[in-house]
Write an enzyme that holds these catalytic residues in place. Structure first.
Site, PDB file in Angstrom:
ATOM      1  N   GLU A   1      -1.837   9.560 -11.050  1.00 30.84           N
ATOM      2  CA  GLU A   1      -1.010   8.116 -11.313  1.00 30.84           C
ATOM      3  C   GLU A   1      -0.706   8.234 -13.103  1.00 30.84           C
ATOM      4  O   GLU A   1      -1.972   8.407 -14.049  1.00 30.84           O
ATOM      5  CB  GLU A   1      -2.320   7.453 -11.491  1.00 30.84           C
ATOM      6  CG  GLU A   1      -2.671   6.863  -9.636  1.00 30.84           C
ATOM      7  CD  GLU A   1      -3.918   5.814  -9.554  1.00 30.84           C
ATOM      8  OE1 GLU A   1      -3.828   4.840 -10.468  1.00 30.84           O
ATOM      9  OE2 GLU A   1      -4.645   6.274  -8.105  1.00 30.84           O
TER      10      GLU A   1
ATOM     11  N   ASP B   1     -11.478  10.016  -6.512  1.00 30.67           N
ATOM     12  CA  ASP B   1     -11.563   9.844  -7.678  1.00 30.67           C
ATOM     13  C   ASP B   1     -12.154   9.512  -8.666  1.00 30.67           C
ATOM     14  O   ASP B   1     -12.873   8.914  -9.511  1.00 30.67           O
ATOM     15  CB  ASP B   1     -11.825   7.573  -6.977  1.00 30.67           C
ATOM     16  CG  ASP B   1     -11.682   6.271  -7.062  1.00 30.67           C
ATOM     17  OD1 ASP B   1     -11.072   6.506  -8.049  1.00 30.67           O
ATOM     18  OD2 ASP B   1     -11.383   5.408  -6.549  1.00 30.67           O
TER      19      ASP B   1
ATOM     20  N   HIS C   1       0.546   3.498 -10.313  1.00 28.02           N
ATOM     21  CA  HIS C   1      -0.214   4.087  -9.094  1.00 28.02           C
ATOM     22  C   HIS C   1       0.410   4.888  -8.408  1.00 28.02           C
ATOM     23  O   HIS C   1       0.351   4.471  -7.029  1.00 28.02           O
ATOM     24  CB  HIS C   1      -0.951   2.788  -8.498  1.00 28.02           C
ATOM     25  CG  HIS C   1      -1.905   2.748  -7.999  1.00 28.02           C
ATOM     26  ND1 HIS C   1      -2.703   3.989  -7.353  1.00 28.02           N
ATOM     27  CD2 HIS C   1      -3.347   2.863  -7.884  1.00 28.02           C
ATOM     28  CE1 HIS C   1      -3.855   4.200  -6.318  1.00 28.02           C
ATOM     29  NE2 HIS C   1      -4.090   2.910  -7.044  1.00 28.02           N
TER      30      HIS C   1
ATOM     31  N   ARG D   1       0.976  -1.371   0.015  1.00 34.41           N
ATOM     32  CA  ARG D   1      -0.089  -0.139   0.568  1.00 34.41           C
ATOM     33  C   ARG D   1       0.910   1.110   0.527  1.00 34.41           C
ATOM     34  O   ARG D   1       1.672   1.256   0.735  1.00 34.41           O
ATOM     35  CB  ARG D   1      -0.878   0.077   1.095  1.00 34.41           C
ATOM     36  CG  ARG D   1      -1.497   0.961   1.155  1.00 34.41           C
ATOM     37  CD  ARG D   1      -2.790   1.421   0.113  1.00 34.41           C
ATOM     38  NE  ARG D   1      -3.492   0.291  -0.028  1.00 34.41           N
ATOM     39  CZ  ARG D   1      -4.604   0.118  -0.935  1.00 34.41           C
ATOM     40  NH1 ARG D   1      -4.378   0.565  -1.999  1.00 34.41           N
ATOM     41  NH2 ARG D   1      -5.463  -1.322  -1.108  1.00 34.41           N
TER      42      ARG D   1
ATOM     43  N   ARG E   1       1.704  -6.365  -9.379  1.00 34.14           N
ATOM     44  CA  ARG E   1       1.818  -6.111  -8.986  1.00 34.14           C
ATOM     45  C   ARG E   1       2.267  -6.674  -7.724  1.00 34.14           C
ATOM     46  O   ARG E   1       2.238  -6.721  -6.688  1.00 34.14           O
ATOM     47  CB  ARG E   1       1.179  -4.412  -7.923  1.00 34.14           C
ATOM     48  CG  ARG E   1      -0.321  -4.781  -7.861  1.00 34.14           C
ATOM     49  CD  ARG E   1      -0.827  -4.033  -7.006  1.00 34.14           C
ATOM     50  NE  ARG E   1      -2.548  -4.298  -7.200  1.00 34.14           N
ATOM     51  CZ  ARG E   1      -3.284  -3.811  -6.172  1.00 34.14           C
ATOM     52  NH1 ARG E   1      -2.418  -1.926  -5.658  1.00 34.14           N
ATOM     53  NH2 ARG E   1      -3.953  -3.893  -5.787  1.00 34.14           N
TER      54      ARG E   1
END
Ligand code: TA6
Length: 299
Positions: A273, A214, A170, A74, A100
């Protein structure tokens, strides 16, 4: 997976790169050169830190992050590939693809004449990747740690037909206080708003934060500038091969609900991102190579 000893023998460079175990017994490359320091996990080829000399950290990594097989770290710069967000037709497949959460192979480290350090990581399809995404590919991820941080993902299509991907670098940025920052470079763009049912809106002016954000900003190759009055700096993000820019902050409630974020974690981070998402999916003809890259620097 090579041992720490093998990595040290093959890839350590005095005054540039060392290797060590970190949390979860993951192996990390630690970069320290005349310009900056950085940290990268071989798991996910994941940049977890970048800090130019004399500056506060540029990259945010959650203090509550998990470091374990199958989970994404994270923070840092997760490589989301070959799909962005949830898989379009199978919610059982991992969010943001498998790159990832897969160990990569360190292929090369180099001290550059300008004092920067370059590392290259490779990942090719195997039985596990083909079970999730039935295509032959070769990824090569080059990270250059200097006055700026450059990341470049080369995506080679090894199929005899075209492939299509969505994805993102990201990046999580460390900020003084998200409630006081703003992001420039997205004015006038259309975006899909995940907080409002993925409906389409048009950005007016700079982006500020007083609730969850978002958004997928569409059809843009523009540089963004993050203005941080608390840390008294701007963070520039320039892009290559990217036609979407995603901006995310989970805000208080979602931070509290996420096991791998501190409750107040959202205050000191924002994601900008370098992406190709939604209608900006990328088609790569048979045998061709596409790039997805970003350069990040402070001013
Ligand atoms: O890029 C934004 C986003 O897709 C958000 O919707 C949010 O869920 C975030 O990424 C984190 O996703 P993750 O799978 O890492 O929990």
């Amino acid at each position: 997976m090579p041992s720490l000893e093998t990595l040290r023998e093959s890839f350590a460079i005095a005054d540039h790169v060392t290797f060590e175990y970190g949390p979860g017994d993951l192996i990390f490359a630690q970069v320290d050169n005349a310009h900056a320091s950085a940290r990268l996990a071989l798991y996910g080829a994941h940049v977890t830190a970048y800090q130019p000399k004399g500056q506060a950290p540029v990259i945010f990594t959650s203090q509550a992050s998990r470091y374990e097989a199958g989970a994404a770290i994270r923070g840092g710069i997760p490589i989301c590939w070959p799909w962005f967000a949830a898989h379009p037709s199978d919610s059982g497949k991992p969010s943001h693809g498998f790159a990832r959460i897969t160990p990569w192979t360190l292929a090369e480290t180099q001290a550059l004449p300008n004092g920067a350090t370059q590392l290259r990581f490779d990942l090719s399809d195997n039985a596990d990747s083909r079970a999730l995404w039935p295509h032959a590919f070769g990824l090569s991820y080059t990270v250059t740690v200097g006055n700026s941080l450059m990341v470049d993902l080369a995506i080679h299509n090894r199929e005899a037909e075209a492939i299509t991907y969505t994805g993102a670098l990201h990046s999580y940025f460390h900020v003084g206080d998200v409630r006081q920052i703003h992001i420039e470079g997205l004015d006038g763009l259309d975006y899909l708003d995940k907080v409002r049912g993925m409906n389409r809106f048009t950005q007016a002016g700079v982006v500020r934060f007083d609730q969850e954000v978002d958004r997928i900003y569409l059809s843009t190759t523009a540089e963004t500038v993050l203005h941080d009055p608390v840390l008294e700096r701007t963070v520039h993000v320039a892009k290559r091969g990217s036609h979407s820019t995603v901006v995310w902050n989970p805000w208080a409630e979602k931070s509290q609900a996420m096991a791998d974020m501190m409750d107040a974690g959202y205050v000191s981070m924002v994601c900008i991102e370098t992406a190709n998402a939604a209608e900006n999916a990328v088609n790569i003809p048979a045998g061709d190579t596409a790039h997805l890259g970003a350069e990040i620097w402070l001013a």
